[in-house]
Write a protein that holds these residues in place. Structure first.
Motif, PDB file in Angstrom:
ATOM      1  N   PHE A 116     -10.801   6.464   5.131  1.00  0.00           N
ATOM      2  CA  PHE A 116      -9.379   6.433   5.555  1.00  0.00           C
ATOM      3  C   PHE A 116      -9.361   6.027   6.795  1.00  0.00           C
ATOM      4  N   LEU A 117      -8.320   5.914   7.441  1.00  0.00           N
ATOM      5  CA  LEU A 117      -8.076   5.449   8.776  1.00  0.00           C
ATOM      6  C   LEU A 117      -8.274   6.761   9.595  1.00  0.00           C
ATOM      7  N   ASP A 132      -6.347   8.568  11.627  1.00  0.00           N
ATOM      8  CA  ASP A 132      -5.519   9.505  11.670  1.00  0.00           C
ATOM      9  C   ASP A 132      -4.670   9.729  10.111  1.00  0.00           C
ATOM     10  N   GLN A 133      -5.459   9.708   9.022  1.00  0.00           N
ATOM     11  CA  GLN A 133      -5.238   9.643   7.804  1.00  0.00           C
ATOM     12  C   GLN A 133      -5.829  10.821   7.268  1.00  0.00           C
ATOM     13  N   TYR A 134      -5.121  11.653   6.201  1.00  0.00           N
ATOM     14  CA  TYR A 134      -5.923  12.609   5.534  1.00  0.00           C
ATOM     15  C   TYR A 134      -5.311  12.548   3.870  1.00  0.00           C
ATOM     16  N   ARG A 163      -4.869  18.126   9.550  1.00  0.00           N
ATOM     17  CA  ARG A 163      -5.976  17.304   9.281  1.00  0.00           C
ATOM     18  C   ARG A 163      -7.666  18.163   9.684  1.00  0.00           C
ATOM     19  N   LEU A 208      -1.753   9.769   0.900  1.00  0.00           N
ATOM     20  CA  LEU A 208      -2.349  10.007   2.340  1.00  0.00           C
ATOM     21  C   LEU A 208      -1.205  10.397   3.271  1.00  0.00           C
ATOM     22  N   ARG A 209      -1.577  11.071   4.138  1.00  0.00           N
ATOM     23  CA  ARG A 209      -0.644  11.421   5.202  1.00  0.00           C
ATOM     24  C   ARG A 209      -1.209  10.971   6.518  1.00  0.00           C
ATOM     25  N   THR A 210      -0.173  10.380   7.254  1.00  0.00           N
ATOM     26  CA  THR A 210      -0.699   9.752   8.585  1.00  0.00           C
ATOM     27  C   THR A 210      -0.362  10.569   9.754  1.00  0.00           C
ATOM     28  N   THR A 227       1.114  10.865  13.345  1.00  0.00           N
ATOM     29  CA  THR A 227       1.733   9.672  14.055  1.00  0.00           C
ATOM     30  C   THR A 227       2.020  10.402  15.504  1.00  0.00           C
ATOM     31  N   PRO A 259       0.991   5.357  14.610  1.00  0.00           N
ATOM     32  CA  PRO A 259      -0.108   6.046  14.078  1.00  0.00           C
ATOM     33  C   PRO A 259      -0.805   6.689  15.514  1.00  0.00           C
ATOM     34  N   PRO A 298       2.506  15.150  11.447  1.00  0.00           N
ATOM     35  CA  PRO A 298       1.911  14.457  10.340  1.00  0.00           C
ATOM     36  C   PRO A 298       3.007  13.819   9.510  1.00  0.00           C
TER      37      PRO A 298
END
Length: 223
Positions: A4-5, A7-9, A65, A135-137, A139, A181, A222
């Motif tokens: 994942f990036l 800031d993603q989970y 996260r 996926l949740r980012t 922000t 993000p 999120p």
């Protein structure tokens, strides 16, 4: 291991159900996406109403996260035999913003400590396998306030950087809201200010301010 990036989970994209049986006992698991403790506890209460013949409605949830927002509850079962096995499966699947409630129908035969741990773990595992994933980012909300003299350079900068406005208000002063993000917020704001000011990116640091442009950075959320 999924990549994942920063800031993603991973989160459940929808609800799921499962059943596990052992020696006459039935363990019914309900998995639900949640974002707060209150929502998670409401799911447990819903399952109590849905399965009134069950004496135990054990659950675990994890939120956000990080690793500090969780709870595991045995709801009257021997300590450590229900809530923690459920939580262990949530963590094994690497998922968050989720609650799993497992309601137990007693079949007349005691399962013992190891049997209970296995049953609650398996009911949770089956629900997690059935759940759709997303996926949740995380922000950062950024608000830009400026006078109309800066309208053209600000709009041009947003276009050049492919930034979409989450909200806008063009009344006495212009106000534009962005959702960026988390990991890209500072670099994006530097590029935005450089573009609005007509300067090279290399000459702009994080403290640089454009005259007439107010930038407000709010806590992360999120999405």
């Amino acid at each position: 291991m999924e990549n994942f990036l920063p800031d993603q989970y991973s989160v459940p994209a929808g609800p799921a159900e499962s059943e596990f049986r052992d020696r006459g006992s039935k363990f019914v698991a309900a998995l639900r996406p949640v974002s707060t403790e209150a929502e998670a506890l409401e799911v447990q209460q819903e399952q109590q109403r849905a399965h009134p013949k069950c004496n135990h409605h054990c659950y675990a949830y994890r939120l956000g996260r990080g690793t500090d927002r969780w709870r595991a509850n045995d709801d009257g079962e021997p300590s450590g035999t229900a809530g923690k096995p459920i939580l262990g499966q949530i963590d094994k699947f690497g998922i968050s913003d989720v609650v799993i409630v497992v309601s137990r129908y007693f079949g007349g035969t005691k399962l013992g400590t190891s049997g209970l741990i296995n049953a609650y773990r398996e009911a949770a595992r089956l629900a997690l396998e059935a759940a759709p994933r997303g996926l949740r980012t995380v922000t950062t909300t950024v608000t830009l306030e400026f006078g109309y003299a800066l309208m053209t350079p600000v709009m041009s900068a947003l276009s050049q950087l492919n930034l979409e406005m989450a909200d806008q208000d063009f009344s006495e002063r212009a106000r534009v809201t962005l959702e960026l993000p988390e990991s890209e917020t500072q670099s994006t704001l530097r590029a935005l200010k450089a573009s609005v000011a007509g300067m090279y990116l290399e000459t702009v640091d994080d403290e640089f301010e454009v005259e007439g442009l107010k930038v407000s950075v709010n806590p992360t959320n999120p999405r």
